[in-house]
Motif scaffolding. Sequence first.
Motif, mmCIF file in Angstrom:
data_model
loop_
_atom_site.group_PDB
_atom_site.id
_atom_site.type_symbol
_atom_site.label_atom_id
_atom_site.label_comp_id
_atom_site.label_asym_id
_atom_site.label_seq_id
_atom_site.Cartn_x
_atom_site.Cartn_y
_atom_site.Cartn_z
ATOM 1 N N LYS A 162 0.832 -1.200 0.000
ATOM 2 C CA LYS A 162 0.000 0.000 0.000
ATOM 3 C C LYS A 162 0.872 1.257 0.000
ATOM 4 C CE LYS A 162 -4.102 -1.902 2.185
ATOM 5 N NZ LYS A 162 -5.013 -1.824 3.334
ATOM 6 N N GLY A 163 1.948 1.233 0.774
ATOM 7 C CA GLY A 163 2.868 2.366 0.812
ATOM 8 C C GLY A 163 3.509 2.623 -0.539
ATOM 9 N N GLU A 164 3.905 1.549 -1.215
ATOM 10 C CA GLU A 164 4.500 1.678 -2.548
ATOM 11 C C GLU A 164 3.482 2.211 -3.548
ATOM 12 O OE1 GLU A 164 6.129 -2.180 -3.344
ATOM 13 O OE2 GLU A 164 7.758 -1.908 -1.894
ATOM 14 N N GLY A 193 2.348 19.438 0.857
ATOM 15 C CA GLY A 193 3.065 18.631 1.844
ATOM 16 C C GLY A 193 2.141 18.091 2.911
ATOM 17 N N ASP A 194 1.249 18.946 3.409
ATOM 18 C CA ASP A 194 0.283 18.505 4.417
ATOM 19 C C ASP A 194 -0.613 17.402 3.871
ATOM 20 O OD1 ASP A 194 1.321 20.425 6.131
ATOM 21 O OD2 ASP A 194 -0.368 21.826 5.880
ATOM 22 N N THR A 195 -1.052 17.564 2.631
ATOM 23 C CA THR A 195 -1.911 16.564 1.996
ATOM 24 C C THR A 195 -1.191 15.228 1.877
ATOM 25 O OG1 THR A 195 -3.056 18.296 0.752
ATOM 26 C CG2 THR A 195 -3.206 16.042 -0.113
ATOM 27 N N ARG A 250 -0.116 8.893 6.300
ATOM 28 C CA ARG A 250 -0.544 8.388 7.609
ATOM 29 C C ARG A 250 -1.758 7.473 7.492
ATOM 30 N NH1 ARG A 250 -0.012 14.003 10.978
ATOM 31 N NH2 ARG A 250 2.241 13.914 11.244
ATOM 32 N N ARG A 251 -2.548 7.680 6.470
ATOM 33 C CA ARG A 251 -3.778 6.900 6.304
ATOM 34 C C ARG A 251 -3.654 5.801 5.262
ATOM 35 N NH1 ARG A 251 -8.655 11.220 7.071
ATOM 36 N NH2 ARG A 251 -7.874 12.059 9.045
ATOM 37 N N LEU A 279 -6.345 2.500 2.873
ATOM 38 C CA LEU A 279 -6.509 2.332 1.436
ATOM 39 C C LEU A 279 -7.140 0.967 1.159
ATOM 40 C CD1 LEU A 279 -5.710 3.868 -1.189
ATOM 41 C CD2 LEU A 279 -3.623 2.492 -1.215
ATOM 42 N N PRO A 280 -8.263 0.929 0.447
ATOM 43 C CA PRO A 280 -8.906 -0.354 0.153
ATOM 44 C C PRO A 280 -8.002 -1.262 -0.672
ATOM 45 C CG PRO A 280 -10.341 1.486 -0.430
ATOM 46 C CD PRO A 280 -9.004 2.054 -0.103
ATOM 47 N N GLU A 281 -8.242 -2.552 -0.565
ATOM 48 C CA GLU A 281 -7.440 -3.545 -1.281
ATOM 49 C C GLU A 281 -7.331 -3.241 -2.775
ATOM 50 O OE1 GLU A 281 -5.680 -6.282 -0.251
ATOM 51 O OE2 GLU A 281 -6.028 -5.543 1.769
ATOM 52 N N ASN A 282 -8.439 -2.941 -3.410
ATOM 53 C CA ASN A 282 -8.471 -2.729 -4.859
ATOM 54 C C ASN A 282 -8.653 -1.260 -5.206
ATOM 55 O OD1 ASN A 282 -8.224 -5.507 -5.444
ATOM 56 N ND2 ASN A 282 -10.375 -5.780 -4.977
ATOM 57 N N ALA A 283 -8.007 -0.395 -4.444
ATOM 58 C CA ALA A 283 -8.151 1.042 -4.671
ATOM 59 C C ALA A 283 -7.673 1.406 -6.062
ATOM 60 C CB ALA A 283 -7.369 1.823 -3.630
ATOM 61 N N GLU A 284 -8.448 2.223 -6.721
ATOM 62 C CA GLU A 284 -8.082 2.724 -8.034
ATOM 63 C C GLU A 284 -8.104 4.236 -7.978
ATOM 64 O OE1 GLU A 284 -10.338 1.125 -11.251
ATOM 65 O OE2 GLU A 284 -10.304 -0.887 -10.427
#
Length: 71
Positions: A6-8, A39-41, A47-48, A52-57
């Motif tokens: 997810k981070g990648e 930067g804040d965004t 952090r969140r 992220l959902p498994e199949n996030a697009e």
Amino acid sequence: MSARQKGEKLKSILDQYAGDVLRYLQRRVGPDDAADLLGDTMVVAWRRVNLLPENAEVPGCGSSDLPGEPS
């Protein structure tokens, strides 16, 4: 999807769309504050990343696709 994956994926998304988001913010708040807001965004998104959902697009995110922009 692991937290690392997810981070990648988030890093890839941020790399790809940061320029578009920065230009959008520059038009909305001016160049002095836009970089700080970007930067804040990115920090909030990072952090969140575990939310992220498994199949996030990511929908098309050209500058004309940003909220408040004419198509």
